[in-house]
Design a protein around this motif. Structure first.
Motif, PDB file in Angstrom:
ATOM      1  N   SER A 124     -11.791  40.796 -67.425  1.00 39.07           N
ATOM      2  CA  SER A 124     -11.617  41.324 -66.116  1.00 39.07           C
ATOM      3  C   SER A 124     -12.240  40.606 -65.122  1.00 39.07           C
ATOM      4  CB  SER A 124     -12.080  42.693 -66.138  1.00 39.07           C
ATOM      5  OG  SER A 124     -12.006  43.226 -64.794  1.00 39.07           O
ATOM      6  N   TRP A 125     -11.628  40.419 -64.060  1.00 36.51           N
ATOM      7  CA  TRP A 125     -12.062  39.579 -62.936  1.00 36.51           C
ATOM      8  C   TRP A 125     -13.381  40.201 -62.487  1.00 36.51           C
ATOM      9  CZ3 TRP A 125     -10.968  34.922 -61.935  1.00 36.51           C
ATOM     10  CH2 TRP A 125      -9.689  34.423 -62.057  1.00 36.51           C
ATOM     11  N   SER A 126     -13.731  41.465 -62.557  1.00 33.60           N
ATOM     12  CA  SER A 126     -14.905  42.180 -62.252  1.00 33.60           C
ATOM     13  C   SER A 126     -16.094  41.844 -62.871  1.00 33.60           C
ATOM     14  CB  SER A 126     -14.958  43.591 -62.309  1.00 33.60           C
ATOM     15  OG  SER A 126     -14.665  44.116 -63.679  1.00 33.60           O
ATOM     16  N   GLU A 127     -15.865  40.974 -64.106  1.00 34.17           N
ATOM     17  CA  GLU A 127     -16.974  40.596 -65.053  1.00 34.17           C
ATOM     18  C   GLU A 127     -17.510  39.372 -64.400  1.00 34.17           C
ATOM     19  OE1 GLU A 127     -16.256  40.995 -69.410  1.00 34.17           O
ATOM     20  OE2 GLU A 127     -14.348  41.547 -68.995  1.00 34.17           O
ATOM     21  N   LEU A 128     -16.840  38.741 -63.372  1.00 36.19           N
ATOM     22  CA  LEU A 128     -17.135  37.523 -62.968  1.00 36.19           C
ATOM     23  C   LEU A 128     -17.973  37.527 -61.501  1.00 36.19           C
ATOM     24  CD1 LEU A 128     -14.098  35.538 -63.714  1.00 36.19           C
ATOM     25  CD2 LEU A 128     -16.297  35.289 -64.836  1.00 36.19           C
ATOM     26  N   VAL A 133      -8.253  21.980 -73.706  1.00 31.51           N
ATOM     27  CA  VAL A 133      -8.974  23.028 -74.591  1.00 31.51           C
ATOM     28  C   VAL A 133     -10.168  22.240 -75.007  1.00 31.51           C
ATOM     29  CG1 VAL A 133      -6.979  24.386 -75.064  1.00 31.51           C
ATOM     30  CG2 VAL A 133      -7.427  22.410 -76.558  1.00 31.51           C
ATOM     31  N   GLU A 134      -9.874  20.596 -75.338  1.00 31.66           N
ATOM     32  CA  GLU A 134     -10.887  19.967 -75.725  1.00 31.66           C
ATOM     33  C   GLU A 134     -12.040  19.858 -74.773  1.00 31.66           C
ATOM     34  OE1 GLU A 134     -11.328  15.284 -77.364  1.00 31.66           O
ATOM     35  OE2 GLU A 134      -9.588  16.360 -76.861  1.00 31.66           O
ATOM     36  N   ILE A 135     -11.803  19.381 -73.665  1.00 31.55           N
ATOM     37  CA  ILE A 135     -12.753  19.161 -72.634  1.00 31.55           C
ATOM     38  C   ILE A 135     -13.466  20.527 -72.204  1.00 31.55           C
ATOM     39  CG2 ILE A 135     -13.222  18.673 -70.543  1.00 31.55           C
ATOM     40  CD1 ILE A 135     -10.623  16.966 -70.269  1.00 31.55           C
ATOM     41  N   MET A 136     -12.806  21.512 -72.430  1.00 33.98           N
ATOM     42  CA  MET A 136     -13.616  22.849 -71.803  1.00 33.98           C
ATOM     43  C   MET A 136     -14.149  23.646 -73.276  1.00 33.98           C
ATOM     44  SD  MET A 136     -13.356  22.665 -68.741  1.00 33.98           S
ATOM     45  CE  MET A 136     -14.112  23.911 -68.369  1.00 33.98           C
ATOM     46  N   GLY A 137     -14.020  23.160 -74.466  1.00 36.77           N
ATOM     47  CA  GLY A 137     -14.365  23.675 -75.584  1.00 36.77           C
ATOM     48  C   GLY A 137     -13.927  25.090 -76.008  1.00 36.77           C
ATOM     49  N   ILE A 138     -12.400  25.127 -75.790  1.00 35.69           N
ATOM     50  CA  ILE A 138     -11.733  26.511 -76.055  1.00 35.69           C
ATOM     51  C   ILE A 138     -11.410  26.065 -77.652  1.00 35.69           C
ATOM     52  CG2 ILE A 138     -10.095  27.708 -75.220  1.00 35.69           C
ATOM     53  CD1 ILE A 138     -10.287  26.545 -72.547  1.00 35.69           C
ATOM     54  N   VAL A 139     -12.188  26.207 -78.654  1.00 33.44           N
ATOM     55  CA  VAL A 139     -11.859  25.838 -79.833  1.00 33.44           C
ATOM     56  C   VAL A 139     -12.780  26.649 -81.077  1.00 33.44           C
ATOM     57  CG1 VAL A 139     -11.185  23.488 -79.501  1.00 33.44           C
ATOM     58  CG2 VAL A 139     -13.679  23.920 -79.903  1.00 33.44           C
ATOM     59  N   ASP A 140     -12.266  26.813 -82.098  1.00 29.36           N
ATOM     60  CA  ASP A 140     -12.970  27.857 -82.797  1.00 29.36           C
ATOM     61  C   ASP A 140     -14.108  26.796 -83.835  1.00 29.36           C
ATOM     62  OD1 ASP A 140     -11.674  26.293 -85.082  1.00 29.36           O
ATOM     63  OD2 ASP A 140     -10.229  27.676 -85.521  1.00 29.36           O
ATOM     64  N   ALA A 141     -14.623  27.331 -84.721  1.00 34.07           N
ATOM     65  CA  ALA A 141     -15.628  26.625 -85.626  1.00 34.07           C
ATOM     66  C   ALA A 141     -15.229  25.177 -86.020  1.00 34.07           C
ATOM     67  CB  ALA A 141     -16.457  27.564 -86.399  1.00 34.07           C
ATOM     68  N   ASP A 142     -13.798  25.056 -86.535  1.00 36.64           N
ATOM     69  CA  ASP A 142     -13.285  24.109 -87.061  1.00 36.64           C
ATOM     70  C   ASP A 142     -12.798  23.125 -86.143  1.00 36.64           C
ATOM     71  OD1 ASP A 142     -13.759  25.139 -89.706  1.00 36.64           O
ATOM     72  OD2 ASP A 142     -12.003  26.232 -89.396  1.00 36.64           O
ATOM     73  N   GLY A 143     -12.776  23.434 -84.795  1.00 39.52           N
ATOM     74  CA  GLY A 143     -12.224  22.521 -83.628  1.00 39.52           C
ATOM     75  C   GLY A 143     -10.805  22.620 -83.465  1.00 39.52           C
ATOM     76  N   VAL A 144     -10.529  23.831 -83.800  1.00 45.12           N
ATOM     77  CA  VAL A 144      -8.940  24.145 -83.530  1.00 45.12           C
ATOM     78  C   VAL A 144      -8.872  24.957 -82.206  1.00 45.12           C
ATOM     79  CG1 VAL A 144      -7.007  25.390 -84.402  1.00 45.12           C
ATOM     80  CG2 VAL A 144      -8.411  24.160 -86.009  1.00 45.12           C
ATOM     81  N   THR A 200     -17.881  28.266 -63.640  1.00 45.19           N
ATOM     82  CA  THR A 200     -18.457  27.419 -64.124  1.00 45.19           C
ATOM     83  C   THR A 200     -17.753  27.057 -65.461  1.00 45.19           C
ATOM     84  OG1 THR A 200     -19.836  29.234 -65.851  1.00 45.19           O
ATOM     85  CG2 THR A 200     -20.813  28.509 -63.837  1.00 45.19           C
ATOM     86  N   THR A 201     -18.083  26.136 -66.406  1.00 45.31           N
ATOM     87  CA  THR A 201     -17.499  25.418 -67.601  1.00 45.31           C
ATOM     88  C   THR A 201     -17.445  26.703 -68.452  1.00 45.31           C
ATOM     89  OG1 THR A 201     -17.812  23.237 -67.294  1.00 45.31           O
ATOM     90  CG2 THR A 201     -17.512  24.001 -69.557  1.00 45.31           C
ATOM     91  N   GLN A 202     -18.809  27.526 -68.728  1.00 45.34           N
ATOM     92  CA  GLN A 202     -18.712  28.524 -69.582  1.00 45.34           C
ATOM     93  C   GLN A 202     -18.015  29.667 -69.224  1.00 45.34           C
ATOM     94  OE1 GLN A 202     -21.027  28.403 -72.563  1.00 45.34           O
ATOM     95  NE2 GLN A 202     -19.443  30.240 -72.968  1.00 45.34           N
ATOM     96  N   GLN A 203     -17.969  30.011 -67.934  1.00 45.77           N
ATOM     97  CA  GLN A 203     -16.824  30.948 -67.507  1.00 45.77           C
ATOM     98  C   GLN A 203     -15.607  30.883 -67.816  1.00 45.77           C
ATOM     99  OE1 GLN A 203     -18.254  31.026 -63.392  1.00 45.77           O
ATOM    100  NE2 GLN A 203     -19.311  33.230 -63.730  1.00 45.77           N
ATOM    101  N   ILE A 204     -15.093  29.693 -67.529  1.00 41.82           N
ATOM    102  CA  ILE A 204     -13.672  29.112 -67.921  1.00 41.82           C
ATOM    103  C   ILE A 204     -13.535  29.412 -69.463  1.00 41.82           C
ATOM    104  CG2 ILE A 204     -12.027  27.376 -67.892  1.00 41.82           C
ATOM    105  CD1 ILE A 204     -13.573  26.360 -65.257  1.00 41.82           C
TER     106      ILE A 204
END
Length: 290
Positions: free
Chosen positions: A285-289, A54-65, A271-275
């Motif tokens: 949905s997989w169709s969105e990719l 989650v840290e590497i991929m940026g899967i965090v909220d505005a507070d970094g959680v 891509t990192t953004q997609q993940i």
């Protein structure tokens, strides 16, 4: 009589149509996933793999959680992530690259395949360190010698078979003749290779017993702090609070985190953004990719 024959013919015709529709249009389990919702598989909180991912991929909220979507299926080990993805063609998860096998498909990330070479040269974006940790004031002669073995040429050669060794030019290990029992606890990603290291060390020092427990990075760090074990295993960097409590962290190898899908999934890379969007719940949905 005529009416009965017509009725029977209509019924048979209807059954034939339904069977034909089932054969042509129905999706068998494990079939095309492009129109299906994405099933997210995540590790439990406290897992070093989850923390690093989650840290590497940026899967965090505005507070970094950690902001992994609440609908994710949370499991408590690397092996269960793999098993879950194998059993669900629409699933996506993440595991240690060293635990990757042919039952699942590892995706390229930002166009880069997850290989040891790409982790080492920094081109693969999802990589993390493997650490051991201990309290200097509680480290026994046996514990100290085992750490020495891990960082020796012999220990690094074992780590280098699956991961990326960090001690280049290390000296060969010499048996110390120590005896006793050593307890090691922590990351389920580090655990399998730690068991290999322990077995090799016992070949050098047969009077030693090493108990390796795989409970997750957070649990292993806590056990090291409270004295439940002598050496902890972590698949993430220790934070300032943990280090401030007297722990010493030693990097023993580098590892990549593989983003995995079912073998029947046609997707080969994201891509990192997609993940990030998938695990935040922005893409469902997989169709969105495409």
């Amino acid at each position: 009589m005529c009416i009965c024959k017509k009725t029977t013919a209509l019924v048979l015709s209807g059954v034939a149509i339904l069977l034909g529709m089932a054969g042509c249009g129905a999706s068998e389990p494990g079939g095309d996933v492009r129109g299906r919702d994405i099933s997210i598989v995540a590790r439990e909180e406290g897992s070093g793999t989850r923390g690093a991912f989650v840290e590497i991929m940026g899967i965090v909220d505005a507070d970094g959680v950690d902001a992994t979507v609440q609908t994710a299926e949370v499991v408590n080990s690397t092996s269960v992530v793999t098993q879950t993805v194998v059993g669900n063609p629409a699933a996506i998860g993440y595991i240690s690259m060293g635990s990757l096998d042919s039952t699942v498909k590892a995706l390229a990330v930002d166009g880069v395949e997850g290989t040891a070479e790409h982790v080492k040269d920094g081109s693969y974006p999802v990589s993390r360190p493997f650490h051991i940790c201990y309290r200097e004031d509680r480290l026994t002669d046996l514990g100290r010698d085992f750490v020495k073995f891990i960082l020796s040429a012999d220990g690094q050669a074992i780590l280098g078979e699956t991961y990326i060794a960090v001690e280049e030019g290390a000296e060969a290990y010499t048996a110390s003749g120590v005896t006793g029992k050593l307890s090691v606890n922590g990351s389920t990603s580090v655990g399998p290779v730690m068991m290999e290291l322990a077995e090799a060390y016992r070949n050098w020092n047969p009077g030693v017993t090493i108990d390796v427990q795989q409970t997750g990075s957070g649990a292993g760090i806590t056990a090291t702090l409270d004295g439940s074990c002598e050496i902890g295993m972590s698949s993430r960097d220790l934070n300032e609070e943990e280090l401030a409590q007297g722990l010493t962290a030693v990097r023993i190898a580098l590892d990549g985190i593989a983003v995995i899908v079912n073998q029947k999934n046609p997707v080969t890379g994201l891509t990192t953004q997609q993940i990030r969007d998938i695990f935040l719940g922005n893409v469902t949905s997989w169709s969105e990719l495409g």
